[in-house]
Design a protein around this motif. Structure first.
Motif, PDB file in Angstrom:
ATOM      1  N   PRO A 349      29.516  34.827  38.240  1.00 58.13           N
ATOM      2  CA  PRO A 349      28.617  35.407  39.247  1.00 58.13           C
ATOM      3  C   PRO A 349      28.824  36.916  39.292  1.00 58.13           C
ATOM      4  O   PRO A 349      29.817  37.417  38.767  1.00 58.13           O
ATOM      5  N   ASN A 350      27.944  37.608  39.895  1.00 55.49           N
ATOM      6  CA  ASN A 350      28.102  39.046  40.069  1.00 55.49           C
ATOM      7  C   ASN A 350      27.448  39.436  41.382  1.00 55.49           C
ATOM      8  O   ASN A 350      26.219  39.356  41.470  1.00 55.49           O
ATOM      9  N   PRO A 351      28.217  39.752  42.398  1.00 54.05           N
ATOM     10  CA  PRO A 351      29.626  40.131  42.456  1.00 54.05           C
ATOM     11  C   PRO A 351      30.587  38.973  42.148  1.00 54.05           C
ATOM     12  O   PRO A 351      30.251  37.808  42.303  1.00 54.05           O
ATOM     13  N   ILE A 352      31.814  39.355  41.738  1.00 53.73           N
ATOM     14  CA  ILE A 352      32.857  38.407  41.367  1.00 53.73           C
ATOM     15  C   ILE A 352      33.962  38.449  42.410  1.00 53.73           C
ATOM     16  O   ILE A 352      34.415  39.525  42.794  1.00 53.73           O
ATOM     17  N   ASP A 354      37.224  36.346  42.234  1.00 59.30           N
ATOM     18  CA  ASP A 354      38.418  36.434  41.390  1.00 59.30           C
ATOM     19  C   ASP A 354      38.106  36.120  39.927  1.00 59.30           C
ATOM     20  O   ASP A 354      38.577  36.794  39.025  1.00 59.30           O
ATOM     21  N   ILE A 355      37.308  35.069  39.706  1.00 58.45           N
ATOM     22  CA  ILE A 355      37.020  34.604  38.350  1.00 58.45           C
ATOM     23  C   ILE A 355      35.531  34.729  38.068  1.00 58.45           C
ATOM     24  O   ILE A 355      34.691  34.308  38.870  1.00 58.45           O
ATOM     25  N   GLY A 356      35.209  35.330  36.924  1.00 58.86           N
ATOM     26  CA  GLY A 356      33.832  35.423  36.472  1.00 58.86           C
ATOM     27  C   GLY A 356      33.732  35.044  35.010  1.00 58.86           C
ATOM     28  O   GLY A 356      34.746  34.807  34.331  1.00 58.86           O
ATOM     29  N   PHE A 357      32.504  35.001  34.503  1.00 56.02           N
ATOM     30  CA  PHE A 357      32.291  34.602  33.115  1.00 56.02           C
ATOM     31  C   PHE A 357      31.230  35.485  32.472  1.00 56.02           C
ATOM     32  O   PHE A 357      30.276  35.917  33.132  1.00 56.02           O
ATOM     33  N   ILE A 358      31.413  35.741  31.188  1.00 53.99           N
ATOM     34  CA  ILE A 358      30.391  36.375  30.368  1.00 53.99           C
ATOM     35  C   ILE A 358      29.930  35.351  29.344  1.00 53.99           C
ATOM     36  O   ILE A 358      30.739  34.813  28.582  1.00 53.99           O
ATOM     37  N   ASN A 389      31.648  31.821  22.712  1.00 56.03           N
ATOM     38  CA  ASN A 389      30.530  32.527  23.347  1.00 56.03           C
ATOM     39  C   ASN A 389      30.616  32.529  24.865  1.00 56.03           C
ATOM     40  O   ASN A 389      29.664  32.901  25.541  1.00 56.03           O
ATOM     41  N   LYS A 390      31.768  32.119  25.418  1.00 56.55           N
ATOM     42  CA  LYS A 390      31.965  32.163  26.861  1.00 56.55           C
ATOM     43  C   LYS A 390      33.326  32.784  27.144  1.00 56.55           C
ATOM     44  O   LYS A 390      34.356  32.270  26.707  1.00 56.55           O
ATOM     45  N   ILE A 391      33.308  33.906  27.873  1.00 57.63           N
ATOM     46  CA  ILE A 391      34.529  34.660  28.144  1.00 57.63           C
ATOM     47  C   ILE A 391      34.863  34.551  29.629  1.00 57.63           C
ATOM     48  O   ILE A 391      34.017  34.835  30.483  1.00 57.63           O
ATOM     49  N   GLU A 392      36.082  34.137  29.930  1.00 56.67           N
ATOM     50  CA  GLU A 392      36.520  34.068  31.324  1.00 56.67           C
ATOM     51  C   GLU A 392      37.160  35.387  31.729  1.00 56.67           C
ATOM     52  O   GLU A 392      37.995  35.941  31.008  1.00 56.67           O
ATOM     53  N   LEU A 393      36.763  35.899  32.894  1.00 56.36           N
ATOM     54  CA  LEU A 393      37.306  37.146  33.425  1.00 56.36           C
ATOM     55  C   LEU A 393      38.171  36.835  34.640  1.00 56.36           C
ATOM     56  O   LEU A 393      37.670  36.329  35.652  1.00 56.36           O
ATOM     57  N   ASN A 394      39.445  37.137  34.540  1.00 53.64           N
ATOM     58  CA  ASN A 394      40.356  36.978  35.674  1.00 53.64           C
ATOM     59  C   ASN A 394      40.561  38.354  36.301  1.00 53.64           C
ATOM     60  O   ASN A 394      41.264  39.198  35.758  1.00 53.64           O
ATOM     61  N   LEU A 395      39.917  38.574  37.454  1.00 52.09           N
ATOM     62  CA  LEU A 395      39.934  39.887  38.097  1.00 52.09           C
ATOM     63  C   LEU A 395      40.779  39.898  39.365  1.00 52.09           C
ATOM     64  O   LEU A 395      40.611  40.764  40.222  1.00 52.09           O
ATOM     65  N   ARG A 396      41.685  38.948  39.488  1.00 58.32           N
ATOM     66  CA  ARG A 396      42.480  38.845  40.716  1.00 58.32           C
ATOM     67  C   ARG A 396      43.266  40.115  41.007  1.00 58.32           C
ATOM     68  O   ARG A 396      43.498  40.466  42.164  1.00 58.32           O
ATOM     69  N   ASN A 397      43.695  40.807  39.956  1.00 61.32           N
ATOM     70  CA  ASN A 397      44.550  41.981  40.150  1.00 61.32           C
ATOM     71  C   ASN A 397      43.771  43.279  40.324  1.00 61.32           C
ATOM     72  O   ASN A 397      44.373  44.342  40.497  1.00 61.32           O
ATOM     73  N   LEU A 398      42.445  43.218  40.279  1.00 61.88           N
ATOM     74  CA  LEU A 398      41.636  44.425  40.460  1.00 61.88           C
ATOM     75  C   LEU A 398      41.303  44.618  41.935  1.00 61.88           C
ATOM     76  O   LEU A 398      41.052  43.658  42.663  1.00 61.88           O
ATOM     77  N   LYS A 399      41.276  45.868  42.355  1.00 60.78           N
ATOM     78  CA  LYS A 399      40.880  46.183  43.717  1.00 60.78           C
ATOM     79  C   LYS A 399      39.377  45.980  43.880  1.00 60.78           C
ATOM     80  O   LYS A 399      38.620  46.130  42.919  1.00 60.78           O
ATOM     81  N   PRO A 400      38.913  45.650  45.077  1.00 63.05           N
ATOM     82  CA  PRO A 400      37.466  45.550  45.297  1.00 63.05           C
ATOM     83  C   PRO A 400      36.772  46.870  44.979  1.00 63.05           C
ATOM     84  O   PRO A 400      37.292  47.945  45.262  1.00 63.05           O
ATOM     85  N   GLY A 401      35.602  46.771  44.365  1.00 70.50           N
ATOM     86  CA  GLY A 401      34.861  47.983  44.037  1.00 70.50           C
ATOM     87  C   GLY A 401      33.895  47.767  42.895  1.00 70.50           C
ATOM     88  O   GLY A 401      33.644  46.638  42.455  1.00 70.50           O
ATOM     89  N   ILE A 402      33.358  48.873  42.390  1.00 65.65           N
ATOM     90  CA  ILE A 402      32.383  48.865  41.303  1.00 65.65           C
ATOM     91  C   ILE A 402      33.101  49.161  39.989  1.00 65.65           C
ATOM     92  O   ILE A 402      33.919  50.078  39.909  1.00 65.65           O
ATOM     93  N   TYR A 403      32.781  48.383  38.957  1.00 66.09           N
ATOM     94  CA  TYR A 403      33.375  48.568  37.634  1.00 66.09           C
ATOM     95  C   TYR A 403      32.281  48.507  36.570  1.00 66.09           C
ATOM     96  O   TYR A 403      31.194  47.960  36.797  1.00 66.09           O
TER      97      TYR A 403
END
Length: 422
Positions: A349-352, A354-358, A389-403
Motif C-alpha cells: 500500500p502507499n502510504p506504508i 511497516d511492510i509494503g510491496f513492489i 517480481n515481488k519485493i517486500e519492503l520492511n520499513l519499520r526502522n524508517l521515521k514517518p515521512g516522505i521518501y
C-alpha cells in the motif's frame, strides 16, 4: 557520480510533484470576506472564520467539499480554537458594542453565544486577536491597549494580566505548555508592523521582553515546537524570512531567506520536522526536516493573500485567504496518482505502515537493486541481489515521512517513485 545522478532523479521527481499539485480549492474565492482563522478537528471537520464588512463563520464536515455558513454577523473574528471539537471558541470584537468579544459554541458550531468585554462584567478591551487554550479551564486572549486577559475557571471570571504596556497591540500569542508562552506586539500607532516579542514563564500572569522592536522586521506569526525551539515567520528588510531560536527566544538566527517583496503571514507546526507557512501573493513554503531545507509549494492559488494556516497532520492541511478562498493540502492525492501511473511497477500500500510491496509486471529481469532516499537525498535503505517480481519492503526502522525510491533492473533500467511512511 552515482549520488549526483540519484539526486538529480529526486529533484526531477520533486518538480513532477509540483506539476501534479497536492493542492485543491476547498472553497473558491469571490466572497467579500477575509478568513483570518482556521481550526480543524480532523481531516474532514473544521472551521473557518473572518470578516470584511461583517463577520463570517464556516464549518465543513467533508473535507471542504461543502461549507455551512453563518454570515452578516456584527463581529470581527480573528482567532479560532478548540480542545475537543465540541466547545469552539472565537475571539475578536463587536462592531455594535465596540468592545472585545469571545464567541462560544458548546454544540460543535451550531450555535454561538457572545461574551462582551465591555467593562461591565468583563475587563474592557477594544478587541482581541488571539485565544490560547491551556487546558479546559485556563484560557488567554490578547489584543489592543497592551491588554491580555486570562481565566482559570472556564470563563466564569476573567482578569487582566500584567504586560507593562498600554500602547501596544498584541496580535500573536503561542503557548508551548501551561507555563511557557510567547507573544508579539506592535505599537498601536503602527499596529500592522509587529516586531517585538514577549515571553511568560508563569502561565501568562507576567510578561517580559525577549526581543526588542526592530524597524527592519515585520512578524507575521511565531510558532514554537517546545520551550526552546521556535520559529518566526515574516519579512526582514524586503524579503520573506524564517528566523529560528533554539534557546527559548534569547537569540534568533536566519533559517530561511525567501522571495523579495513577499511576507510570510501564517504558519503551523505539526511536529519538530514538518512546518507549513504561507503569506502574500500565494507564497507557501514547507520543511519536512526541521528547517534544514525549505521547499516552495505550488498551490495553484491566484491573486489572493494567504492569512491563516492549519495542518491536521503531515498529510492534510488547509490555508485561509482573502476573499473567502480556502486551499486544501492532501498528500494522498499525489501519492495515488504517482503510485499507479507506472506500467512497469506497482507499489502498495502507499502510504506504508511497516511492510509494503513492489510488484513488477515484467518478469524477465534477472536481478534488482532498490534504493530508498529521504527528501534531502540521504540513503535510508538499500536492497541488493533481489530476484522475483515481488519485493517486500520492511520499513519499520524508517521515521514517518516522505521518501523516494529508485529500482534498478539488471543494471540497465531504472524506475523511480515516491512513497510515504506512516
Amino acid at each position: 557520480m552515482e549520488r549526483i545522478i540519484l539526486l538529480l532523479i529526486i529533484l526531477n521527481l520533486v518538480s513532477i510533484n509540483l506539476l501534479h499539485s497536492k493542492w485543491t480549492n476547498a472553497r473558491d474565492p469571490g466572497v467579500f470576506e477575509d478568513l483570518y482563522a482556521l481550526k480543524f478537528v480532523d481531516k474532514d471537520t473544521g472551521f473557518a472564520a473572518g470578516w470584511s464588512r461583517y463577520g463570517t463563520i464556516l464549518k465543513t464536515t467533508n473535507g471542504g467539499e461543502d461549507w455551512v455558513k453563518r454570515d452578516s454577523l456584527p463581529y470581527q473574528i480573528f482567532s479560532l480554537n478548540t480542545l475537543d471539537g465540541v466547545r469552539i471558541y472565537a475571539a475578536g470584537s463587536s462592531l455594535i458594542n465596540e468592545c472585545g468579544l469571545l464567541l462560544l459554541s458548546t454544540d460543535q458550531g451550531k450555535n454561538w453565544i457572545p461574551d462582551l468585554f465591555d467593562g461591565k462584567d468583563r475587563p474592557y478591551s477594544y478587541g482581541f486577536y488571539t485565544i490560547e487554550l491551556l487546558n479546559s479551564q485556563t484560557y488567554l486572549m490578547s489584543g489592543l491597549n497592551g491588554i491580555i486577559v486570562k481565566t482559570t475557571n472556564g470563563g466564569v471570571k476573567w482578569d487582566t494580566v500584567h504586560t507593562g504596556v498600554n500602547n501596544e497591540v498584541f496580535t500573536i500569542m503561542d503557548f508551548v505548555d501551561e507555563n511557557i508562552g510567547y507573544a508579539a506586539s506592535g505599537a498601536e500607532s503602527d499596529y500592522e508592523n509587529i516586531n517585538k516579542i514577549y515571553k511568560t514563564t508563569d502561565g501568562g500572569n507576567n510578561w517580559f521582553v525577549i526581543k526588542e522592536r526592530d524597524s527592519l522586521l515585520r512578524i507575521g506569526t511565531i510558532e514554537f515546537v517546545n520551550a526552546d525551539v521556535g520559529y518566526l515567520f515574516g519579512k526582514l528588510n524586503s524579503r520573506a524570512v524564517v528566523l529560528k531560536t533554539v534557546d527559548g527566544g534569547q537569540n534568533w538566527l536566519t533559517n530561511y531567506n525567501g522571495r523579495d517583496n513577499y511576507m510570510l503571514a501564517a504558519a503551523d507546526i505539526v511536529n519538530e520536522n514538518f512546518i507549513l507557512t504561507a503569506g502574500e501573493k500565494n507564497y507557501v513554503i514547507r520543511t519536512t526536516d526541521g528547517g534544514q531545507t525549505w521547499v516552495e509549494e505550488n498551490t495553484g492559488g491566484v491573486g489572493e493573500g494567504y492569512i491563516s494556516v492549519d495542518c491536521v497532520d503531515e498529510y492534510y492541511g488547509y490555508i485561509g485567504a482573502t476573499r473567502g478562498l480556502i486551499m486544501k493540502y492532501d498528500l494522498f492525492l499525489d501519492v495515488e496518482e504517482n503510485a499507479y501511473d507506472m506500467t512497469d511497477v506497482k507499489l502498495y500500500p502507499n502510504p506504508i505502515d511497516d511492510i509494503g510491496f513492489i510488484q513488477l509486471d515484467e518478469t524477465n529481469f534477472q536481478s534488482y537493486q532498490l534504493k530508498i532516499f529521504d527528501v534531502i537525498g540521504y540513503d535510508a535503505l538499500t536492497l541488493s541481489g533481489i530476484t522475483g517480481n515481488k519485493i517486500e519492503l520492511n520499513l519499520r526502522n524508517l521515521k514517518p515521512g516522505i521518501y523516494f525510491y529508485s529500482l534498478i533492473l539488471d543494471n540497465k533500467k531504472t524506475i523511480t517513485g515516491k512513497l510515504i511512511k506512516l
